[in-house]
Design an enzyme around this catalytic site. Sequence first.
Site, mmCIF file in Angstrom:
data_model
loop_
_atom_site.group_PDB
_atom_site.id
_atom_site.type_symbol
_atom_site.label_atom_id
_atom_site.label_comp_id
_atom_site.label_asym_id
_atom_site.label_seq_id
_atom_site.Cartn_x
_atom_site.Cartn_y
_atom_site.Cartn_z
ATOM 1 N N ASN A 67 -10.227 -0.031 0.199
ATOM 2 C CA ASN A 67 -8.755 0.047 0.240
ATOM 3 C C ASN A 67 -8.217 -0.649 -1.011
ATOM 4 O O ASN A 67 -8.236 -1.875 -1.093
ATOM 5 C CB ASN A 67 -8.269 -0.642 1.520
ATOM 6 C CG ASN A 67 -6.746 -0.770 1.591
ATOM 7 O OD1 ASN A 67 -6.037 -0.448 0.642
ATOM 8 N ND2 ASN A 67 -6.256 -1.264 2.710
ATOM 9 N N HIS A 80 -3.194 7.138 2.721
ATOM 10 C CA HIS A 80 -3.646 5.834 2.231
ATOM 11 C C HIS A 80 -5.030 5.554 2.820
ATOM 12 O O HIS A 80 -5.301 5.866 3.977
ATOM 13 C CB HIS A 80 -2.633 4.762 2.657
ATOM 14 C CG HIS A 80 -3.114 3.374 2.416
ATOM 15 N ND1 HIS A 80 -3.676 2.981 1.222
ATOM 16 C CD2 HIS A 80 -3.123 2.264 3.212
ATOM 17 C CE1 HIS A 80 -4.022 1.706 1.301
ATOM 18 N NE2 HIS A 80 -3.697 1.249 2.499
ATOM 19 N N CYS A 90 0.815 -1.225 0.000
ATOM 20 C CA CYS A 90 0.000 0.000 0.000
ATOM 21 C C CYS A 90 0.849 1.275 0.000
ATOM 22 O O CYS A 90 0.340 2.357 -0.290
ATOM 23 C CB CYS A 90 -0.948 0.006 1.183
ATOM 24 S SG CYS A 90 -1.974 -1.452 1.255
HETATM 25 O O1 UT7 Z 1 -3.757 -1.232 3.710
HETATM 26 C C1 UT7 Z 1 -2.908 -1.945 4.545
HETATM 27 C C2 UT7 Z 1 -2.961 -1.416 5.919
HETATM 28 N N1 UT7 Z 1 -4.191 -1.838 6.531
HETATM 29 C C3 UT7 Z 1 -4.471 -1.430 7.754
HETATM 30 O O2 UT7 Z 1 -3.723 -0.675 8.312
HETATM 31 C C4 UT7 Z 1 -5.694 -1.977 8.399
HETATM 32 C C5 UT7 Z 1 -5.606 -1.746 9.886
HETATM 33 N N2 UT7 Z 1 -6.669 -2.388 10.619
HETATM 34 C C6 UT7 Z 1 -7.964 -1.969 10.606
HETATM 35 O O3 UT7 Z 1 -8.317 -1.087 9.859
HETATM 36 C C7 UT7 Z 1 -8.922 -2.595 11.586
HETATM 37 O O4 UT7 Z 1 -8.189 -3.343 12.529
HETATM 38 C C8 UT7 Z 1 -10.000 -3.509 10.917
HETATM 39 C C9 UT7 Z 1 -11.011 -2.672 10.171
HETATM 40 C C10 UT7 Z 1 -9.345 -4.498 9.984
HETATM 41 C C11 UT7 Z 1 -10.748 -4.296 11.987
HETATM 42 O O5 UT7 Z 1 -11.317 -3.392 12.958
HETATM 43 P P1 UT7 Z 1 -11.096 -3.623 14.515
HETATM 44 O O6 UT7 Z 1 -11.844 -2.574 15.215
HETATM 45 O O7 UT7 Z 1 -9.622 -3.714 14.747
HETATM 46 O O8 UT7 Z 1 -11.826 -4.996 14.742
HETATM 47 P P2 UT7 Z 1 -11.261 -6.347 15.374
HETATM 48 O O9 UT7 Z 1 -10.428 -7.069 14.371
HETATM 49 O O10 UT7 Z 1 -10.662 -6.062 16.705
HETATM 50 O O11 UT7 Z 1 -12.602 -7.137 15.592
HETATM 51 C C12 UT7 Z 1 -13.605 -6.677 16.520
HETATM 52 C C13 UT7 Z 1 -14.815 -7.567 16.443
HETATM 53 C C14 UT7 Z 1 -14.476 -9.054 16.541
HETATM 54 O O12 UT7 Z 1 -15.518 -9.694 17.237
HETATM 55 P P3 UT7 Z 1 -15.362 -10.050 18.815
HETATM 56 O O13 UT7 Z 1 -14.159 -10.948 18.898
HETATM 57 O O14 UT7 Z 1 -15.147 -8.722 19.503
HETATM 58 O O15 UT7 Z 1 -16.649 -10.708 19.146
HETATM 59 C C15 UT7 Z 1 -14.511 -9.514 15.093
HETATM 60 O O16 UT7 Z 1 -14.803 -10.900 14.966
HETATM 61 O O17 UT7 Z 1 -15.464 -7.402 15.172
HETATM 62 C C16 UT7 Z 1 -15.644 -8.673 14.556
HETATM 63 N N3 UT7 Z 1 -15.579 -8.487 13.114
HETATM 64 C C17 UT7 Z 1 -16.665 -8.240 12.370
HETATM 65 N N4 UT7 Z 1 -17.967 -8.125 12.694
HETATM 66 C C18 UT7 Z 1 -18.818 -7.845 11.691
HETATM 67 C C19 UT7 Z 1 -14.487 -8.507 12.314
HETATM 68 N N5 UT7 Z 1 -14.857 -8.270 11.048
HETATM 69 C C20 UT7 Z 1 -16.202 -8.104 11.057
HETATM 70 C C21 UT7 Z 1 -17.149 -7.847 10.050
HETATM 71 N N6 UT7 Z 1 -18.443 -7.722 10.413
HETATM 72 N N7 UT7 Z 1 -16.804 -7.690 8.753
#
Ligand code: UT7
Length: 334
Positions: free
Chosen positions: A290, A260, A116
Amino acid sequence: MTKIHAKFDGVGKSLPEKILTNADLEKMVDTTDEWITTRTGVKERRILSPGESINDHCVKAAKEAIEKSKCDPDEIDLIINCTFTSDYVLPSGACIIQDKLGFSRNVPAFDLAAACSGFMYGVETANSFLSTGNYRKILVIGADALSPFTNWKDRASCVLFGDGAGAAVLSGTEDPNEGVLSSDLGAAGKHNRILMVEGGGSAMHGTALMNDASLESKYYITMEGNTLFKIVTRIVADSVNRAIEKAGLTAAEIDFLVPHQANTRIIDFVAEKLGLPREKCAVTIHKYGNNSAASIPIALYDSLEEGKIKKGDKIVMTGFGGGLTYASLVVKWG
Ligand code: UT7
């Protein structure tokens, strides 16, 4: 002696027509529009249709950038195609793009893989080539097709990505009042497994998949999203600060941010550090998701089209992604 550095002469973009909305994704995986919107900012993304080529989008974006720069295609001395998802492993996309653009000279052409951060790495590479005085105009393309590498069963990653291409023609200038003022590039290689596509390279070739179907998920993007989120917010803020300092400026002097497009929460975090309101910040993630190396040139393109960037503005562009690569540039718009 005045230093030669890069300035932007023209920018182009090209996106697939097919739109995949959050409502579509709700039917594919256990997710909701509400979760995707609040946690990422994405509302819809552009996706290649079967048989559609990302290299063709690179050619379209490049043609527009060349046209906007008002140069003759044969004035281009070098093509840098920033991507990790070109049509083929071999040859490079850059060589195919050169052929399709119909250049009459065999100008050097290569792909650059920095995920990216690719377009930022590409602009800084062009900046260095131009500074030698041996190259006058360079075509830098940022393009990625993430949909073929997306695991559509993995709700944690499939809601994030899209496909697209952006391009810019850069030329050398000695005018200290325009172009690239400073750069800060880096790679935190110790985090190389946080975001990866393990299969398809020489370590796990396609024949491995033919012999063992359980390897299928390795051919898709895997990401430790939350870990990555915490690391990049710190790394990006530091990188932006260093670039601003190297330019001899302060955050208060920055007029516009082109980040980005990985997550609106990361964009807002960086904007807040710079004291910039949302309207002084390029945001395209809601409509394109993205799309990796394409996200910065496309966000730059849209901001220019919308008249958000004015002549003389001091812009920060910042990218981060797999590797873990990161790169920030301060550019004075000419
Ligand atoms: O381009 C390259 C660089 N990319 C990045 O820098 C991406 C950086 N990361 C992020 O943008 C975020 O971490 C994400 C958008 C990928 C994820 O967001 P988050 O707030 O960090 O969520 P998480 O992974 O901590 O997940 C929180 C909860 C989990 O459920 P529990 O364990 O709390 O019950 C996940 O299973 O959200 C759940 N979850 C979803 N729920 C509904 C994860 N994906 C989804 C989804 N829909 N699509």
